[in-house]
Design an enzyme around this catalytic site. Structure first.
Site, short mmCIF file in Angstrom:
data_model
loop_
_atom_site.label_atom_id
_atom_site.label_comp_id
_atom_site.label_asym_id
_atom_site.label_seq_id
_atom_site.Cartn_x
_atom_site.Cartn_y
_atom_site.Cartn_z
N LYS A 111 0.64 -1.25 -0.21
CA LYS A 111 -0.01 0.24 0.01
C LYS A 111 0.67 1.15 -0.18
O LYS A 111 0.84 2.61 -0.39
CB LYS A 111 -0.80 0.14 1.15
CG LYS A 111 -2.38 -1.51 1.18
CD LYS A 111 -3.33 -1.15 2.12
CE LYS A 111 -3.76 -1.74 1.86
NZ LYS A 111 -4.85 -2.50 3.39
N LYS A 215 -6.17 -12.43 -6.89
CA LYS A 215 -7.27 -12.68 -6.04
C LYS A 215 -8.25 -11.64 -6.75
O LYS A 215 -8.44 -10.35 -7.45
CB LYS A 215 -6.89 -12.10 -4.41
CG LYS A 215 -6.99 -11.04 -4.13
CD LYS A 215 -6.62 -10.88 -3.03
CE LYS A 215 -6.68 -9.12 -2.40
NZ LYS A 215 -7.15 -8.29 -1.16
N LYS A 218 -11.85 -5.87 -4.79
CA LYS A 218 -12.25 -4.30 -5.15
C LYS A 218 -10.91 -3.32 -5.69
O LYS A 218 -11.53 -2.88 -6.67
CB LYS A 218 -13.08 -2.92 -3.73
CG LYS A 218 -13.32 -1.67 -4.63
CD LYS A 218 -14.27 -1.25 -2.74
CE LYS A 218 -14.32 0.32 -3.14
NZ LYS A 218 -15.21 0.42 -4.49
P1 TYM Z 1 -10.77 -6.56 4.38
O1 TYM Z 1 -12.18 -5.02 4.19
O2 TYM Z 1 -10.35 -6.50 2.94
O3 TYM Z 1 -11.64 -7.95 3.85
C1 TYM Z 1 -12.88 -8.38 4.44
C2 TYM Z 1 -13.17 -10.24 4.31
O4 TYM Z 1 -12.78 -10.46 2.99
C3 TYM Z 1 -11.59 -11.65 2.65
N1 TYM Z 1 -11.55 -11.72 1.25
C4 TYM Z 1 -10.96 -12.59 0.34
N2 TYM Z 1 -11.34 -13.71 1.01
C5 TYM Z 1 -11.05 -15.11 0.09
N3 TYM Z 1 -10.74 -14.30 -1.53
C6 TYM Z 1 -10.27 -13.08 -1.82
N4 TYM Z 1 -10.39 -12.37 -3.19
C7 TYM Z 1 -11.12 -12.07 -0.79
N5 TYM Z 1 -10.85 -10.42 -0.40
C8 TYM Z 1 -11.04 -10.23 0.41
C9 TYM Z 1 -10.51 -10.80 3.79
O5 TYM Z 1 -9.15 -11.95 3.97
C10 TYM Z 1 -10.90 -10.36 4.72
O6 TYM Z 1 -11.30 -11.68 5.29
N6 TYM Z 1 -8.20 -6.09 7.60
C11 TYM Z 1 -8.98 -6.56 7.31
C12 TYM Z 1 -10.47 -6.07 8.20
C13 TYM Z 1 -10.14 -6.18 9.49
C14 TYM Z 1 -10.11 -7.56 10.45
C15 TYM Z 1 -10.15 -7.08 11.90
C16 TYM Z 1 -10.73 -8.56 10.23
C17 TYM Z 1 -9.78 -5.44 10.52
N7 TYM Z 1 -9.54 -5.63 11.74
C18 TYM Z 1 -10.77 -8.30 12.84
C19 TYM Z 1 -10.31 -9.92 10.98
C20 TYM Z 1 -10.74 -9.03 12.08
C21 TYM Z 1 -9.28 -6.57 5.85
O7 TYM Z 1 -8.73 -5.46 5.28
O8 TYM Z 1 -10.55 -6.80 4.89
#
Ligand code: TYM
Length: 349
Positions: A111, A215, A218
């Site tokens: 990032k 993957k 967005k």
């Molecule tokens: P975020 O918002 O990017 O994504 C949310 C969840 O979706 C999953 N995900 C995917 N899984 C499989 N294949 C994909 N192509 C794919 N794209 C997204 C992500 O693995 C995630 O589970 N850091 C986290 C948000 C967060 C969080 C937390 C999660 C903040 N605090 C505490 C768990 C516990 C994030 O950016 O997810």
């Protein structure tokens, strides 16, 4: 009952990656665990420093959580910024987190590079030089650097032991465990459990994009959203990258083709998958037919969710009630942990 925590950033609509990486596990776990599912609005500030309408984005995820079938009577659904204890725990964790270890995390490097407009192929040294370059008008925020400590705080504030996430969160989870362990060892307590990633199929899920490699995401610009209508889904799937087809029976699938099959494995029936897999192995595959079937199966999966999203979005009162109820329950659990944390550190509890 064991405690579970997970969150999603409000950066747009939920896509199939979010659903099969995370939400599908939420739905299974809500009946068996003490679950906290939240909307990570503070985290969204790390990459969207000027959110045009954060309230709206939060509501989008809230409506979509509910439309997917998260039951607010079973799981606690809340908005991260409603539970300020998380910010206090984040502060304590940051006191024992190293700048070096945070700078070495892959998602930070990716990032930061993007924000600095540095090529992914350039060395870490180039990135650091740019970060420390005083005249740099594109600065990298301390918030982005400490993303993993905030995520650790989210998880351990409820003393969670399981965290349903997709494969892309593995490193953040490793950091969360490390910060939990470090708190315990710094203060000589066995206070925070070490949280483990949870995958509904016992295997880390990575939903692929259909644009050749990588993957679905967005920011990758290749997402199929739960709210997409039939026409949009068809258009996106028909555009998927393919090739001229195999010329030898039982050939290894190149990545774009393997991704198409992975997607079919996720949303279609086993019979459908086997049918096209056999065609591939016999060199009789017609990708156009396969894509048409895949688009239909994705649409059948999304259609009922899409309808519920529209209903729930129209019911502001219900969403406000759910968020208020969740904030209350999550704050109660967070406050209890924080009272103990303050005592352990030596502040007034
Ligand atoms: P975020 O918002 O990017 O994504 C949310 C969840 O979706 C999953 N995900 C995917 N899984 C499989 N294949 C994909 N192509 C794919 N794209 C997204 C992500 O693995 C995630 O589970 N850091 C986290 C948000 C967060 C969080 C937390 C999660 C903040 N605090 C505490 C768990 C516990 C994030 O950016 O997810």
């Amino acid at each position: 009952m064991e405690t579970v925590v997970s969150g999603i950033r409000p950066t747009g609509n939920l896509h199939l990656g979010n659903y099969f990486g995370a939400v599908k596990s939420f739905l299974q776990m809500q009946y068996e665990y003490n679950c906290y599912f939240f909307i990570a609005d503070w985290h969204s500030l790390t990459t969207h420093p000027h959110p045009d309408n954060i309230r709206n984005s939060v509501k989008t995820i809230l409506a979509e959580y509910l439309a997917c079938g998260i039951d607010p009577e079973k799981a606690t659904i809340y908005i991260q910024s409603d539970v300020r204890e998380v910010a206090e725990l984040y502060l304590y964790l940051n006191m024992n987190a190293g700048i070096g270890e945070l700078m070495r995390t892959t998602s930070f490097k990716d990032k930061a590079r993007k924000q600095l407009h540095i090529d992914a192929a350039d060395s870490d040294g180039d990135m650091e030089k740019e970060i420390f370059n005083e005249g740099n008008k594109h600065s990298v925020s301390a918030g982005l650097l400490t993303y993993p400590t905030l995520m650790a705080a989210d998880i351990i504030i409820h003393k969670a032991v399981k965290v349903p996430v997709g494969k892309d969160q593995e490193q953040n989870m490793e950091m969360a465990r490390r910060f939990a362990r470090r708190f315990n060892s710094t203060f000589g307590v066995e206070f925070f459990p070490e949280p483990a990633s949870f995958y509904y199929s016992n295997k880390a899920v990575k939903v692929p994009g259909l644009d050749g490699s990588g993957k679905m995401g967005k920011s990758e610009g290749n997402a199929i959203y739960l709210i997409d209508d039939e026409k949009t889904i068809k258009k996106k799937v028909m555009k998927a990258v393919t090739d001229a087809g195999p010329t030898e029976p039982n050939s290894v699938k190149p990545e774009p083709i393997a991704n198409l099959f992975t997607m079919m494995d996720i949303v279609s029936t086993k019979d459908t998958y086997d049918f096209f897999n056999e065609k591939y192995n016999n060199c009789e595959i017609r990708y156009g037919d396969m894509k048409k079937q895949l688009a239909e199966d994705i649409n059948n999966f999304c259609a009922p969710i899409r309808e519920r999203i529209l209903d729930i979005r129209a019911n502001d009162e219900y969403m406000t009630k759910v968020a208020r109820m969740g904030a209350e329950k999550a704050s109660e659990s967070a406050a209890k942990t924080l009272r103990e944390v303050r005592e352990i550190i030596g502040f007034r509890g």
